[in-house]
Structures are given as structure tokens and as C-alpha cells.
Scaffold this active site. Structure first.
Site, PDB file in Angstrom:
ATOM      1  CG  ASP A 186      -1.922   1.161   1.229  1.00  0.00           C
ATOM      2  OD1 ASP A 186      -2.276   1.651   0.135  1.00  0.00           O
ATOM      3  OD2 ASP A 186      -2.337   1.603   2.317  1.00  0.00           O
ATOM      4  CB  SER A 187       0.215   4.771  -0.719  1.00  0.00           C
ATOM      5  OG  SER A 187      -1.021   4.874  -0.038  1.00  0.00           O
ATOM      6  CB  CYS A 195      -3.308   0.718  -2.531  1.00  0.00           C
ATOM      7  SG  CYS A 195      -3.382   2.456  -2.964  1.00  0.00           S
ATOM      8  CG  ASN A 196      -9.795   0.771  -3.025  1.00  0.00           C
ATOM      9  OD1 ASN A 196     -10.741   0.156  -3.483  1.00  0.00           O
ATOM     10  ND2 ASN A 196      -9.438   0.655  -1.752  1.00  0.00           N
ATOM     11  CB  THR A 197      -5.246   5.170  -5.074  1.00  0.00           C
ATOM     12  OG1 THR A 197      -6.192   5.549  -4.066  1.00  0.00           O
ATOM     13  CG2 THR A 197      -4.912   6.363  -5.931  1.00  0.00           C
ATOM     14  CB  CYS A 243      -9.603   4.619   0.548  1.00  0.00           C
ATOM     15  SG  CYS A 243      -7.964   5.004   1.202  1.00  0.00           S
ATOM     16  CB  THR A 244      -6.908  -0.295   2.100  1.00  0.00           C
ATOM     17  OG1 THR A 244      -5.778   0.479   1.638  1.00  0.00           O
ATOM     18  CG2 THR A 244      -7.383  -1.218   0.984  1.00  0.00           C
ATOM     19  CG  HIS A 245      -5.114   4.858   4.409  1.00  0.00           C
ATOM     20  ND1 HIS A 245      -4.568   4.350   3.253  1.00  0.00           N
ATOM     21  CD2 HIS A 245      -4.067   5.342   5.140  1.00  0.00           C
ATOM     22  CE1 HIS A 245      -3.248   4.531   3.282  1.00  0.00           C
ATOM     23  NE2 HIS A 245      -2.930   5.135   4.408  1.00  0.00           N
TER      24      HIS A 245
HETATM   25  N1  DGL Z   1      -4.894   2.946   0.876  1.00  0.00           N
HETATM   26  C1  DGL Z   1      -4.892   3.676  -0.367  1.00  0.00           C
HETATM   27  C2  DGL Z   1      -6.179   3.352  -1.133  1.00  0.00           C
HETATM   28  O1  DGL Z   1      -6.808   2.346  -0.866  1.00  0.00           O
HETATM   29  C3  DGL Z   1      -4.601   5.115  -0.065  1.00  0.00           C
HETATM   30  C4  DGL Z   1      -4.398   5.927  -1.265  1.00  0.00           C
HETATM   31  C5  DGL Z   1      -3.494   7.120  -1.164  1.00  0.00           C
HETATM   32  O2  DGL Z   1      -2.307   6.949  -0.855  1.00  0.00           O
HETATM   33  O3  DGL Z   1      -3.952   8.226  -1.502  1.00  0.00           O
HETATM   34  O4  DGL Z   1      -6.593   4.030  -2.056  1.00  0.00           O
END
Ligand code: DGL
Length: 276
Positions: free
Chosen positions: A12-13, A76-78, A186-188
Site C-alpha cells: 500500500d502507499s 490500495c484502491n488508488t 480506500c483501505t485506510h
Molecule cells: N490505501 C490507499 C487506497 O486504498 C490510499 C491511497 C493514497 O495513498 O492516496 O486508495
């Protein structure tokens, strides 16, 4: 012959993918995990697509050279919206991505009003229009792409309390629309759930993707004959989370956070591996 416990790389990010890693661990307690967070590139929601593609592919390749894994999860969806075909072209290892759970949300919603929380980048992607058209055509879907949410989730893990009033303000449009279901795209966002519930007390269904991803990981481990080992926690020596690698500094409170998630790490690495 001793059993080989499978290894899953979760990417993930930032810290959001730990919400997915925890689901994988609950479903597959015999699987070892390696976590890679590109927090030096965070937030991906503000990055051009090509930057996200290049960073993900390079970092995952480097990580796999150090820790071989049986399945890669882009938690991470993005990133998933842009990186999956590129990564799949580079590796034989199965890659699991994540998309906002519009389809299950549509099956839950009673009043046919769904709120979709995602990053500003995910909100704008064309595939989201397709998902909504294909699976929630009879629903009113209110999209909310506020850039602060991922930052607040990161700050939580650095020990900073979230201000409920600020979140209430951001959630006001969904409150006013009267949605009964919210997709955490978003996984956050599962990390913000206790506060989100307070902001939107009338929401009945909160839909995230972690369990669906864990099922997909199980599917791939079955294909390579490692599902029985993944399900069996016996004989897993040491911590399940072999390493949590951050390309920037690791968040201040990471050890406490991972204990709380039920996945303490054997090792936390900061500034790994210093991507130029
Ligand atoms: N967890 C990421 C997601 O699911 C966060 C994206 C981001 O870094 O902006 O999209």
C-alpha cells in the site's frame, strides 16, 4: 517433509493495507506476511498515474528479490486502478487487487442510497462509473473524495487523535443524502471506522473489501497447493508479519498499532530501500 507456510506480500502507499493484512491473517493464520508501504510516495491519491505505476512496480520487484512470496496483494484502491496490468505483465506471481465494494453495497442497501468514500483519484476513475452502472444502476450513489481522510488515518498511527468535529463536517453531504450504506473505497478508511460511525449514526451497512481480498488470496494459494498450510496456524514460528517495510520513516506508534491489529511485526524497516 516439513510444511512450507505460504508468504503473502501486501502493498500500500501507507498504513491502510494493514486493514487488509489483518483480514488475511484472520482467514489464513498459517500464512506469513510481508508488508511494504510506499509512504515516501504517499498519498497516491495526489500522484500522476505513471508515478504510481513506476513506484509500485519497482518497489515490489525489489521487495521480492529479498523476500520471495506466493501471492502479491495491492491493498490500495488508488494503485489497483492503474497498476494491475503492468505488474501482472512483469511477474508470474498471482496479483490480487482491490476495487471499491459497490456490488455488495448494492445488495445490502434498502433505501437504494449509497455513499462512496474514496481518494480524489479513485473517485474520478472511469472504471468506477462502470462499476456503478453495472452493479448499482438503480441506486443513488453519492461520491465523496476528501483528501484529508487518508492523512488522518496515517496520523492516527503516529499517535495523533482524530478530531471528530472535522470528520463530521466532511461527512455532512452523506448525512444530508440519507445514505443507509457506505462503501469504504480506500483501505485506510476501516481504520477510521469508529469515528465514521459517530459521524453517520444512521448508516446501517459499512462495506469494505478486506474479507473479499482474503478469499481471493485463498483461491490463489489453493491453485499452488498451499491452502491447507495457509489455514493451519500450527508450526508458524515467530511473528506472522515477517517485516513491515516503509520507504519513508515508519510511523511513530507502529508497534502499538500492529499489536492492536493482531499482527505484531518481527521487524520494522524505515526508509526501505531508498528509492530515488
Ligand atoms: N490505501 C490507499 C487506497 O486504498 C490510499 C491511497 C493514497 O495513498 O492516496 O486508495
Amino acid at each position: 517433509m516439513g510444511e512450507r507456510h505460504p508468504r503473502v506480500l501486501v502493498f500500500d502507499s501507507g498504513v491502510g493495507g494493514f486493514s487488509v493484512a489483518a483480514c488475511i491473517h484472520r482467514a489464513l493464520p498459517g500464512a506469513k506476511l510481508v508488508y511494504l508501504a510506499d509512504n515516501a510516495g504517499f498519498p497516491y491519491g495526489d500522484q500522476p498515474e505513471q508515478v504510481v505505476i513506476d513506484r509500485c512496480c519497482t518497489l515490489i520487484e525489489q521487495c521480492l528479490q529479498q523476500e520471495s512470496c506466493d501471492v502479491i496483494v495491492i491493498a490500495c484502491n488508488t494503485a489497483s486502478t492503474v497498476v494491475l496490468p503492468h505488474l501482472r505483465a512483469k511477474t508470474e506471481i498471482p496479483v490480487v487487487g482491490v476495487v471499491p465494494a459497490i456490488k455488495p453495497a448494492s445488495s445490502y442497501s434498502v433505501n437504494r442510497k449509497i455513499g462512496l468514500l474514496a481518494t480524489p483519484a479513485t473517485i474520478k476513475r472511469a472504471y468506477l462509473d462502470e462499476l456503478i452502472r453495472d452493479f448499482a444502476g438503480d441506486c443513488e450513489v453519492a461520491r465523496l473524495g476528501d483528501p484529508n481522510l487518508v492523512r488522518w488515518a496515517e496520523e492516527l498511527v503516529s499517535g495523533r487523535e482524530l478530531e471528530q468535529a472535522l470528520l463530521d463536517e466532511v461527512m455532512l453531504p452523506l448525512h444530508q443524502r440519507g445514505v443507509d450504506t457506505v462503501v469504504l473505497g480506500c483501505t485506510h478508511y476501516p481504520l477510521l471506522l469508529p469515528w465514521l460511525r459517530k459521524s453517520l449514526p444512521d448508516v446501517v451497512f459499512w462495506v469494505e473489501s478486506g474479507e473479499a481480498i482474503a478469499r481471493r488470496v485463498a483461491h490463489w494459494l489453493e491453485q499452488v497447493g498451499l491452502l491447507a498450510e495457509a489455514k493451519n496456524p500450527e508450526g508458524v514460528s515467530g511473528a506472522v508479519l515477517i517485516a513491515a517495510c516503509f520507504t519513508g520513516p515508519a510511523p511513530a506508534d507502529i508497534a502499538r498499532f500492529l499489536d492492536g491489529m493482531g499482527i505484531p511485526a518481527a521487524e520494522v524497516k524505515s526508509r526501505w530501500p531508498s528509492l530515488k
